[in-house]
Design a protein around this motif. Structure first.
Motif, PDB file in Angstrom:
ATOM      1  N   ARG A 141     -15.873  -1.089  35.488  1.00  0.00           N
ATOM      2  CA  ARG A 141     -15.485  -0.550  34.172  1.00  0.00           C
ATOM      3  C   ARG A 141     -14.207  -1.204  33.665  1.00  0.00           C
ATOM      4  O   ARG A 141     -13.292  -1.510  34.424  1.00  0.00           O
ATOM      5  CB  ARG A 141     -15.243   0.956  34.235  1.00  0.00           C
ATOM      6  N   ILE A 196     -22.427   8.636  35.325  1.00  0.00           N
ATOM      7  CA  ILE A 196     -22.278   7.319  34.692  1.00  0.00           C
ATOM      8  C   ILE A 196     -22.745   7.360  33.242  1.00  0.00           C
ATOM      9  O   ILE A 196     -22.107   6.782  32.349  1.00  0.00           O
ATOM     10  CB  ILE A 196     -23.055   6.255  35.502  1.00  0.00           C
ATOM     11  N   LEU A 255     -21.593   5.104  42.458  1.00  0.00           N
ATOM     12  CA  LEU A 255     -20.565   5.478  41.488  1.00  0.00           C
ATOM     13  C   LEU A 255     -19.362   4.538  41.561  1.00  0.00           C
ATOM     14  O   LEU A 255     -18.843   4.080  40.533  1.00  0.00           O
ATOM     15  CB  LEU A 255     -20.134   6.923  41.744  1.00  0.00           C
ATOM     16  N   ALA A 273     -20.013   1.221  39.917  1.00  0.00           N
ATOM     17  CA  ALA A 273     -19.945   1.310  38.461  1.00  0.00           C
ATOM     18  C   ALA A 273     -18.501   1.411  37.980  1.00  0.00           C
ATOM     19  O   ALA A 273     -18.123   0.794  36.975  1.00  0.00           O
ATOM     20  CB  ALA A 273     -20.754   2.511  37.977  1.00  0.00           C
TER      21      ALA A 273
END
Length: 510
Positions: A431, A358, A424, A427
């Motif tokens: 995005r 990240i 993950l 995140a």
């Protein structure tokens, strides 16, 4: 050379068949004459060289026999854990035995270690007890050594080999196959074959059709362990299940490794080349990369990507640092960057790797990123890890019997790999930048006793390809490792009208 010396060498070759007979899988003495000729010439060469150095006849013969016994013992330890005998490329990893002993020494049994110690003591005692020749026949020994080398090369070149180490050993015997692989594999033709195959590989030309960020994660010893038994908790891989439901493509992955030899799967994924086409380089392909070559990383780099590798272990392990430069990975973040990262057992945690990925994604940049990350947390040996009483209940309903100790340790780390995916994916869903994630296991863990107890021996790992843009139904498609990179490339094309651009690249942290 006088007759007694010649007879001692022949006797040594015959006696060397005794420790070789213990090598697994065992081979019949009904072998091709070429296999016997290769065995005898190799033993005679060792004897001649030792006699040149020490001048001691019986000691030289003993060393040749002891060397075969040592190789057979180490091979048996490897075969017991990994289902593959000791092969010539394992010699190139010998230095790592001392640099990273935890990864190798625990797989040697007490009996094997004791035999090695006794062998060393015997070699020293034999040297002291044996009387050296008053005059060594140097010229004759050099001539014999040269003749043995020529004979061995000729026999190795004509010995019918499949390059399946198990099958070849059953047919020709352990030591003859080991020597044949060594002599044939170290020829320049091995590197040339590897170079030519890569030059014609799927990533040798063209460029990405769009420019999303791309993350490729190789999860150590990852596979869906719930295939072993219904008594493993389904929630162990809840984020993995969610990713598969949302994925573009997922399935089981046939890999060229079992229990270890990560670099074989890694190389297949990064190059898109069937290991069967690599010849002798298939056993340790990184050792034969000598120049810049085509790979998945080079394909992205040709499309304007920055290429990065993240691995929470030492960059020189498996020779990755050198090999990755030739595969055109720009930067390698290794264990040095994880000095303060949390551990899970003896290795850096998978969650720490997720954070590093990240962070790399969010770093200011003016190009899309291709990130190849290899985790380390679930690397064995699992039998060295501690398991608390009752801990297994969180992962399976098999109870606290000691035979499930390693399975509990494995599932603990598997759950952490799943937590890594959860962090993950959360995140990536948030995005603004188009991102593709490909996740796969390099091989199943080396748990032969667990598989035997459950009556199930897995072969395949698992994978999925996920992205945070476009709409497409999840497709189940089982793949071979060398086809995974190609599938990843195909997933880059947005599921929208052709010509519609991906979201603009944001050079600042998002």
């Amino acid at each position: 050379m006088n007759a007694p010396l010649a007879l001692s060498f022949v006797a040594a070759a015959g006696l060397a068949l005794l420790p070789e007979a213990l090598a697994l899988p065992r081979a019949s003495l009904r072998r091709a004459p070429l296999a016997f000729a290769l065995h005898v010439s190799a033993i005679a060469f060792i004897c001649a060289c030792m006699l040149l150095v020490t001048g001691r006849v019986r000691f030289s013969a003993f060393v040749a026999i002891a060397l075969v016994a040592l190789l057979a013992g180490v091979s048996n330890a490897k075969y017991a854990s990994l289902r593959e005998p000791f092969v010539f490329t394992d010699l190139s990893l010998f230095s790592q035995l001392f640099a990273h002993p935890r990864l190798y020494l625990p797989f040697l049994s007490v009996g094997t270690v004791a035999a090695i110690v006794l062998g060393v003591v015997g070699v020293v005692a034999g040297f002291i007890a044996d009387t050296p020749l008053a005059q060594r026949p140097v010229g004759a020994l050099l001539a014999l050594a040269g003749a043995c080398v020529a004979t061995a090369y000729l026999c190795a070149a004509h010995l019918p080999l499949t390059l399946n180490a198990v099958d070849d050993q059953k047919r020709h015997g352990f030591f003859a196959v080991f020597v044949a692989y060594l002599l044939n594999g170290m020829k320049p033709a091995t590197s040339r074959q590897l170079r030519d195959v890569l030059a014609a590989g799927p990533f040798a030309s063209s460029a990405p059709p769009s420019a999303p960020d791309v993350i490729l994660i190789q999860s150590e010893s990852f596979f869906d362990a719930r295939r072993l038994t219904g008594k493993i908790a389904p929630t162990v891989l809840k984020h993995f299940d969610s990713a598969r439901r949302e994925s573009l493509q997922h399935g089981e992955l046939t890999v060229p490794a079992w229990g270890a030899n990560t670099m074989r799967t890694e190389f297949a994924v990064l190059t898109g080349v069937d290991p069967a086409r690599l010849g002798y380089a298939r056993f340790y392909p990184y050792a034969f990369i000598r120049q810049t070559c085509a790979s998945l990383a080079s394909w992205f780099k040709n499309g304007g990507y920055r290429t990065l590798a993240i691995h929470p272990y030492f960059a020189d392990f498996f020779g990755r640092e050198r090999a990755f430069r030739h595969l055109q990975i720009d930067r390698f973040i290794d264990i040095a960057a994880f000095a303060d990262a949390p551990r899970a057992g003896p290795y850096v945690s998978d969650l720490a790797v997720a954070d590093a990925i990240i962070e790399a994604l969010d770093a200011p940049r003016d190009k899309p990123a291709f990130i190849f990350s290899m985790t380390m947390e679930n690397h064995g040996p699992l039998h060295l890890e501690s398991v608390q009483e009752g801990e297994g209940a969180a992962f399976h309903a098999l109870g606290d019997d000691p035979r499930w100790h390693d399975l509990t340790a494995y599932l603990r780390h598997l759950a952490n790999a799943d937590a890594m995916l959860g962090r993950l994916l959360a995140a990536l869903r948030a995005r603004r930048r188009d991102t593709v994630l490909c996740f796969y296991g390099d091989h199943v863990p080396a748990l032969p006793h667990v598989y035997a107890a459950l009556g199930c021996e897995p072969e395949q790992s698992d994978y999925f390809i996920w992205r945070n843009y476009g709409d497409a139904p999840a497709t189940r498609q089982d793949l071979c490792a060398e086809r995974l990179g190609v599938a990843l490339v195909q997933a880059l094309e947005p599921a929208m009208p052709r010509g519609t651009p991906a979201r603009a690249l944001h050079p600042t942290t998002e």
